[in-house]
Motif scaffolding. Structure first.
Motif, PDB file in Angstrom:
ATOM      1  N   GLY A  62       0.634  -0.893   0.407  1.00 29.44           N
ATOM      2  CA  GLY A  62       0.332  -0.297  -0.129  1.00 29.44           C
ATOM      3  C   GLY A  62       0.538   1.435   0.199  1.00 29.44           C
ATOM      4  O   GLY A  62       2.107   1.251   0.707  1.00 29.44           O
ATOM      5  N   ALA A  63       0.710   2.172  -0.646  1.00 28.57           N
ATOM      6  CA  ALA A  63       1.011   3.951  -0.844  1.00 28.57           C
ATOM      7  C   ALA A  63       1.628   4.511   0.524  1.00 28.57           C
ATOM      8  O   ALA A  63       1.779   4.807   0.929  1.00 28.57           O
ATOM      9  CB  ALA A  63       0.918   4.250  -1.653  1.00 28.57           C
ATOM     10  N   PRO A  94     -14.616   6.606  -1.280  1.00 31.28           N
ATOM     11  CA  PRO A  94     -13.446   6.023  -2.488  1.00 31.28           C
ATOM     12  C   PRO A  94     -13.357   5.568  -2.482  1.00 31.28           C
ATOM     13  O   PRO A  94     -12.539   4.785  -4.012  1.00 31.28           O
ATOM     14  CB  PRO A  94     -11.872   6.579  -1.630  1.00 31.28           C
ATOM     15  N   LEU A  95     -13.923   3.845  -2.698  1.00 22.37           N
ATOM     16  CA  LEU A  95     -13.814   2.647  -2.674  1.00 22.37           C
ATOM     17  C   LEU A  95     -14.893   2.276  -3.954  1.00 22.37           C
ATOM     18  O   LEU A  95     -14.202   1.509  -4.565  1.00 22.37           O
ATOM     19  CB  LEU A  95     -14.641   1.179  -1.825  1.00 22.37           C
ATOM     20  N   ALA A  96     -15.412   3.054  -4.082  1.00 25.14           N
ATOM     21  CA  ALA A  96     -16.621   3.090  -4.964  1.00 25.14           C
ATOM     22  C   ALA A  96     -16.176   3.067  -6.464  1.00 25.14           C
ATOM     23  O   ALA A  96     -16.346   2.440  -7.625  1.00 25.14           O
ATOM     24  CB  ALA A  96     -18.024   3.918  -5.356  1.00 25.14           C
ATOM     25  N   ASN A 122     -12.375   3.582   8.538  1.00 26.57           N
ATOM     26  CA  ASN A 122     -12.367   4.847   8.798  1.00 26.57           C
ATOM     27  C   ASN A 122     -12.110   5.674   7.152  1.00 26.57           C
ATOM     28  O   ASN A 122     -11.604   5.462   6.809  1.00 26.57           O
ATOM     29  CB  ASN A 122     -12.105   6.003   9.447  1.00 26.57           C
ATOM     30  N   PRO A 123     -12.498   6.399   7.351  1.00 30.26           N
ATOM     31  CA  PRO A 123     -12.266   7.702   5.286  1.00 30.26           C
ATOM     32  C   PRO A 123     -11.223   7.264   4.797  1.00 30.26           C
ATOM     33  O   PRO A 123     -11.376   7.711   3.798  1.00 30.26           O
ATOM     34  CB  PRO A 123     -13.381   9.249   5.769  1.00 30.26           C
ATOM     35  N   ALA A 124     -10.001   7.668   6.282  1.00 29.00           N
ATOM     36  CA  ALA A 124      -8.453   8.235   5.220  1.00 29.00           C
ATOM     37  C   ALA A 124      -8.180   6.627   5.211  1.00 29.00           C
ATOM     38  O   ALA A 124      -7.236   6.639   4.485  1.00 29.00           O
ATOM     39  CB  ALA A 124      -7.793   8.533   7.025  1.00 29.00           C
ATOM     40  N   ALA A 125      -8.547   5.718   5.904  1.00 26.89           N
ATOM     41  CA  ALA A 125      -8.234   3.708   5.681  1.00 26.89           C
ATOM     42  C   ALA A 125      -8.765   3.744   4.140  1.00 26.89           C
ATOM     43  O   ALA A 125      -9.075   2.905   3.159  1.00 26.89           O
ATOM     44  CB  ALA A 125      -8.472   3.400   6.578  1.00 26.89           C
ATOM     45  N   GLY A 126     -10.755   4.331   4.203  1.00 24.08           N
ATOM     46  CA  GLY A 126     -10.807   3.563   2.864  1.00 24.08           C
ATOM     47  C   GLY A 126     -10.083   4.899   1.676  1.00 24.08           C
ATOM     48  O   GLY A 126      -9.857   4.424   0.408  1.00 24.08           O
ATOM     49  N   GLU A 127      -9.466   5.848   1.557  1.00 21.19           N
ATOM     50  CA  GLU A 127      -8.463   6.330   0.994  1.00 21.19           C
ATOM     51  C   GLU A 127      -8.237   5.398   0.241  1.00 21.19           C
ATOM     52  O   GLU A 127      -7.325   5.419  -0.414  1.00 21.19           O
ATOM     53  CB  GLU A 127      -8.287   7.783   0.994  1.00 21.19           C
ATOM     54  N   ALA A 128      -6.649   5.838   1.165  1.00 23.10           N
ATOM     55  CA  ALA A 128      -5.791   4.642   1.041  1.00 23.10           C
ATOM     56  C   ALA A 128      -5.926   3.902   0.689  1.00 23.10           C
ATOM     57  O   ALA A 128      -4.809   2.486  -0.016  1.00 23.10           O
ATOM     58  CB  ALA A 128      -5.051   4.260   2.962  1.00 23.10           C
ATOM     59  N   LEU A 129      -6.975   2.598   0.767  1.00 28.78           N
ATOM     60  CA  LEU A 129      -7.397   1.585  -0.211  1.00 28.78           C
ATOM     61  C   LEU A 129      -7.485   1.109  -1.665  1.00 28.78           C
ATOM     62  O   LEU A 129      -7.482   0.981  -1.879  1.00 28.78           O
ATOM     63  CB  LEU A 129      -8.587   0.551   1.212  1.00 28.78           C
ATOM     64  N   GLY A 130      -8.279   2.715  -1.281  1.00 23.37           N
ATOM     65  CA  GLY A 130      -8.631   2.924  -2.575  1.00 23.37           C
ATOM     66  C   GLY A 130      -7.649   3.234  -3.741  1.00 23.37           C
ATOM     67  O   GLY A 130      -6.994   2.381  -4.857  1.00 23.37           O
ATOM     68  N   ARG A 131      -6.631   4.086  -3.783  1.00 25.40           N
ATOM     69  CA  ARG A 131      -5.379   4.395  -3.911  1.00 25.40           C
ATOM     70  C   ARG A 131      -4.469   3.171  -4.623  1.00 25.40           C
ATOM     71  O   ARG A 131      -4.249   2.473  -5.330  1.00 25.40           O
ATOM     72  CB  ARG A 131      -4.590   4.945  -3.421  1.00 25.40           C
ATOM     73  N   HIS A 132      -4.515   1.949  -3.237  1.00 26.35           N
ATOM     74  CA  HIS A 132      -3.479   0.850  -3.894  1.00 26.35           C
ATOM     75  C   HIS A 132      -4.509   0.055  -4.467  1.00 26.35           C
ATOM     76  O   HIS A 132      -3.596  -0.623  -5.315  1.00 26.35           O
ATOM     77  CB  HIS A 132      -3.429   0.130  -2.461  1.00 26.35           C
TER      78      HIS A 132
END
Length: 424
Positions: free
Chosen positions: A251-252, A349-351, A312-322
């Motif tokens: 993960g980035a 962000p995962l959508a 949480n939203p920050a985790a969702g953003e990180a997962l989405g980027r990865h």
């Protein structure tokens, strides 16, 4: 001694306080005093707080220290499969006999007084670590920082604050500065603090606390920098530049976590061999963990199955980027969340990277969000969603309909823990 003994005592401890979370240090100080203040006998402490990344950062610091021959205690929460995961003594998970002994001792010393489960078990961890020789103690905050049960170390060797974002607003405050102020409560007078990437509002709160306590800050983007170049991790601070492998943890977002770990190790004087081990040897379950064996994998043998406990939203953003950075493949989420979380903020962000979502309830968890509610939240962010009775049933659906898919089981560490237990 029976393997169930510690479970029995832990169950008994759940009844000592009517609330799951009730932030105050009064009960902790009382019990530690009854135990003869074991917090004063810990090996040098590195205390970590933050919203996301503190567990991964702790794992990297531990890998670096252990590669340098240091004996390291580590305390983290929550556990995934067994409570013993929370307490590591001089490099090894606490034994059943040792855990039972310190739990029993803390239960007796508490004398039936009000105390939360996390508070009394944190005291048990501190007692066990104080009695076992080691070179360093890594303490991960449970929630917040200022009033967290781990915040009883008068003069740690170092503090670390990983990225802060909105989470646990009902306990920490409804704005980022309030939450950051609570997290910054681990900063101690004159003790250096490594600070990961922060929003300006969070950084201002951290700087104010540090200034009041004359605590030197080692801040991402100011005192240290980390980036990737040609498939390598590059770290630079005032002491120079180091060229290392990419982190073992995928993960980035792990680049910044690695940077905080490296800043900590370099401040403590550990050499490049320890720094390389920090990024290349760290393991941390349920943080974009690839499942390669077990009954769940056997049920969908052609799928690529990942497990993550971010919520949480920050985790969702990180997962989405990865997920967006991986080789393109049909991607589906199997998601279960707690009813205290910002579900749409996590899923939004995962959508963009998932073709669909199967919503499940978290087995055995009283505060689970219903599968219907999770599915509804997914549809609200334009993600196709259906409900299923279990993760296994959802995987079976995906194996039939999209056998070569990428599957991310996500939404909660409690769901991740149930998966690790189920999958062996």
């Amino acid at each position: 001694m029976s393997a169930q003994t510690s479970d029995v005592i832990l169950e008994r401890m759940m009844t000592l306080h009517p609330k799951v979370i009730d932030l105050t240090l009064d009960r902790v100080w009382r019990l530690l005093g009854a135990l003869d203040n074991p917090q004063d006998d810990l090996p040098p402490v590195i205390h970590l707080a933050g919203t996301n990344g503190k567990g991964s950062t702790q794992a990297m610091i531990r890998a670096g220290l252990e590669a340098a021959g240091q004996r390291v205690h580590a305390y983290t929460s929550p556990h995934l499969a067994r409570f013993h995961e929370r307490i590591r003594l001089a490099g090894a998970l606490i034994s059943e006999d040792d855990l039972t002994s310190v739990l029993d001792e803390c239960y007796a010393a508490n004398g039936g007084e009000n105390i939360t489960y996390f508070e009394i078990t944190t005291c048990a961890a501190i007692l066990a670590m104080a009695r076992t020789p080691a070179d360093y103690t890594l303490l991960e905050v449970g929630l917040g920082g200022r009033l967290d049960a781990t915040n009883v170390i008068e003069s740690p060797a170092l503090t670390v604050i990983t990225p802060i974002s909105m989470d646990h607003e009902q306990f920490l405050g409804d704005t980022l500065p309030k939450i950051a102020g609570e997290k910054a409560g681990i900063i101690k007078r004159g003790v250096p603090c490594v600070v990961g990437p922060q929003a300006d509002a969070a950084m201002e709160a951290i700087e104010a606390r540090a200034a009041a306590l004359v605590a030197p800050l080692l801040v991402h983007g100011q005192h240290w920098h980390v980036w990737t170049e040609h498939g390598r991790l590059i770290f630079q601070d005032e002491s120079g530049l180091v060229d290392l492998p990419l982190p073992n943890l995928p993960g980035a977002h792990q680049i910044d976590n690695a940077g905080a770990a490296l800043a900590a190790l370099r401040h403590l004087g550990f050499d490049e061999a320890a720094q390389e081990a920090a990024v290349s040897r760290a393991t941390w379950p349920a943080r974009m963990q690839r499942l390669r064996h077990g009954p769940l994998v056997e049920a969908a043998p052609n799928a690529e199955i990942w497990l993550d406990g971010g919520h949480n939203p920050a985790a969702g953003e990180a997962l989405g980027r990865h997920l967006a950075s991986l080789i393109e493949r049909p991607t589906f989420l199997i998601c279960g969340m707690l009813n205290t979380k910002d579900v749409t903020g996590y899923l939004r962000p995962l959508a963009a990277v998932a073709q669909g979502l199967f919503a499940v309830s978290i087995p055995g968890e009283a505060n689970t969000l219903s599968a219907d509610a999770t599915a509804s939240a997914a549809r609200a962010v334009a993600l196709e969603a259906e409900t299923e009775v279990s993760v296994g049933a959802a995987l079976a659906r995906i194996a039939r309909e999209e056998p070569g898919a990428r599957v991310l089981i996500c939404g909660s560490l409690y769901l991740a823990g149930s998966i690790l237990r189920e999958n062996g």
